[in-house]
Design a protein around this motif. Structure first.
Motif, PDB file in Angstrom:
ATOM      1  N   LYS A 167     -74.079 -47.280 -72.409  1.00 24.79           N
ATOM      2  CA  LYS A 167     -75.247 -46.897 -71.629  1.00 24.79           C
ATOM      3  C   LYS A 167     -75.517 -48.013 -70.624  1.00 24.79           C
ATOM      4  O   LYS A 167     -75.186 -49.182 -70.860  1.00 24.79           O
ATOM      5  N   LYS A 212     -72.071 -43.414 -79.144  1.00 23.36           N
ATOM      6  CA  LYS A 212     -70.616 -43.339 -79.034  1.00 23.36           C
ATOM      7  C   LYS A 212     -70.100 -43.709 -77.650  1.00 23.36           C
ATOM      8  O   LYS A 212     -68.888 -43.675 -77.412  1.00 23.36           O
ATOM      9  N   GLU A 213     -71.017 -44.049 -76.746  1.00 20.87           N
ATOM     10  CA  GLU A 213     -70.570 -44.406 -75.401  1.00 20.87           C
ATOM     11  C   GLU A 213     -71.510 -45.443 -74.803  1.00 20.87           C
ATOM     12  O   GLU A 213     -72.649 -45.621 -75.247  1.00 20.87           O
ATOM     13  N   LYS A 225     -63.507 -48.411 -75.124  1.00 18.26           N
ATOM     14  CA  LYS A 225     -64.251 -47.657 -76.119  1.00 18.26           C
ATOM     15  C   LYS A 225     -65.497 -48.419 -76.537  1.00 18.26           C
ATOM     16  O   LYS A 225     -65.461 -49.639 -76.678  1.00 18.26           O
ATOM     17  N   TYR A 226     -66.568 -47.668 -76.749  1.00 18.66           N
ATOM     18  CA  TYR A 226     -67.835 -48.305 -77.130  1.00 18.66           C
ATOM     19  C   TYR A 226     -67.924 -48.472 -78.639  1.00 18.66           C
ATOM     20  O   TYR A 226     -67.644 -47.551 -79.399  1.00 18.66           O
TER      21      TYR A 226
END
Length: 329
Positions: free
Chosen positions: A110, A107-108, A187-188
């Motif tokens: 890296k 969700k994010e 947003k990922y």
């Protein structure tokens, strides 16, 4: 390379132990190619894959044809350097197939920290790691005079309606901020990030192809959407099961996805020089995930944006500057 016999052609494949890498290696082995270097994350994975190939071999090729090497971790430049240093120098490599990598699910964003920089991980492992392999092969003078490099592409680089947004960057600065994690409020989305990484490899191919000497070729090629690869390995178990058994099965039925064997057959044609010439960006027709091989450049203006090409190459040089050739004994 095109004028060499199969028996005298030497091919290096990153990630040769799974998915399209494994299937491509199998086909080349059965076609009688003389030397295939299986460049994998670990020696054990390479040896296990070699064992699978030999158990199901359809040719008279010998086990010595498959050379197994570990240490090719696309997120670890030092490991790559050490791995390339173990390759024998008496025979030059004619073809390099760079296809290691995969999606970073989550969700994010890296990141990989290297050389004082912070770089988005999908781009690092799908593009920069392969570039580092290539630079170390050059540095150690392991490539033949007329070599061919195939970068594994993906239709996500020009967008797939309903699946991956078309990756666009309005300026080189926006591209830099994305790669280095400086975009605020971004947003990922894992599949969008994958598509962006494939666009980056196309930008890199454009630069390398322009700088290539006569007889050297850099080709970006995607065979089309493929199921049954290792790309879903890090997905939660249920999501992975659903995609592999429901999602991709439906896409296969409607002609939107293919097997790793079918994809590998297309990659072999690129390795053999049947598809692609220096600087080509090739894949499926626009808005389709499968179909005849066509030029992708008109499908996303970013493919030919010289500002983006130069900016990405400059970032790569920050991450991993080119080094002088080391003469082998």
């Amino acid at each position: 390379m095109k004028n060499k016999s199969k028996q005298n052609t030497r091919i290096l494949i990153t990630g040769a132990n799974g998915g399209m890498g494994l299937e491509t290696t199998k086909i080349l082995f059965d076609k009688g190619y003389g030397s295939i270097l299986m460049a994998c994350r670990t020696k054990e994975k390479a040896q296990q894959a070699k064992h699978k190939i030999l158990l199901n071999a359809e040719s008279n090729n010998t086990a010595d044809t498959l050379e197994t090497y570990g240490g090719f971790d696309m997120n670890d430049p030092l490991a790559i350097e050490e791995a390339v240093a173990t390759l024998p120098s008496q025979h030059k490599i004619d073809v390099v197939f760079l296809q290691s990598g995969g999606v970073i699910f989550g969700k994010e964003f890296k990141y990989i920290n290297w050389n004082g920089l912070t770089i988005e991980k999908t781009i690092f492992q799908n593009v920069i790691g392969g570039y580092i392999v290539l630079q170390n092969l050059k540095r150690r003078n392991l490539l033949s005079e007329n070599y061919r490099v195939i970068f594994a592409g993906g239709e996500g680089a020009r967008g797939i309606p309903g699946m991956i947004d078309k990756p666009t960057f309005h300026s080189p600065k926006v591209l830099e901020d994305y790669i280095k994690g400086n975009l605020k409020g971004q947003k990922y989305h894992d599949m969008n990030a994958m598509g962006t990484s494939k666009l980056m490899s196309a930008l890199l191919v454009a630069k390398l192809a322009k700088n290539a000497e006569d007889g050297q070729e850099y080709i970006w090629f995607t065979p089309g959407l493929t199921y049954g690869t290792n790309g879903l390995a890090t997905k939660p178990a249920f999501e992975r099961w659903f995609l592999e058994n429901i999602g991709f099965t439906m896409m296969k039925w409607v002609g939107m996805a293919q097997s790793p064997v079918q994809a590998a057959q297309k990659y072999v044609s690129a390795i053999e020089g049947i598809r692609g010439e220096n600087g080509d960006i090739l894949g499926s027709p626009e808005k389709k995930t499968l179909g005849p091989t066509v030029d992708q450049k008109s499908m996303n203006s970013a493919f030919t944006d010289q500002g983006l090409i130069d900016e990405f190459y400059a970032i790569i040089q920050e991450v991993y500057p080119e080094k002088e050739i080391v003469q082998q004994n």
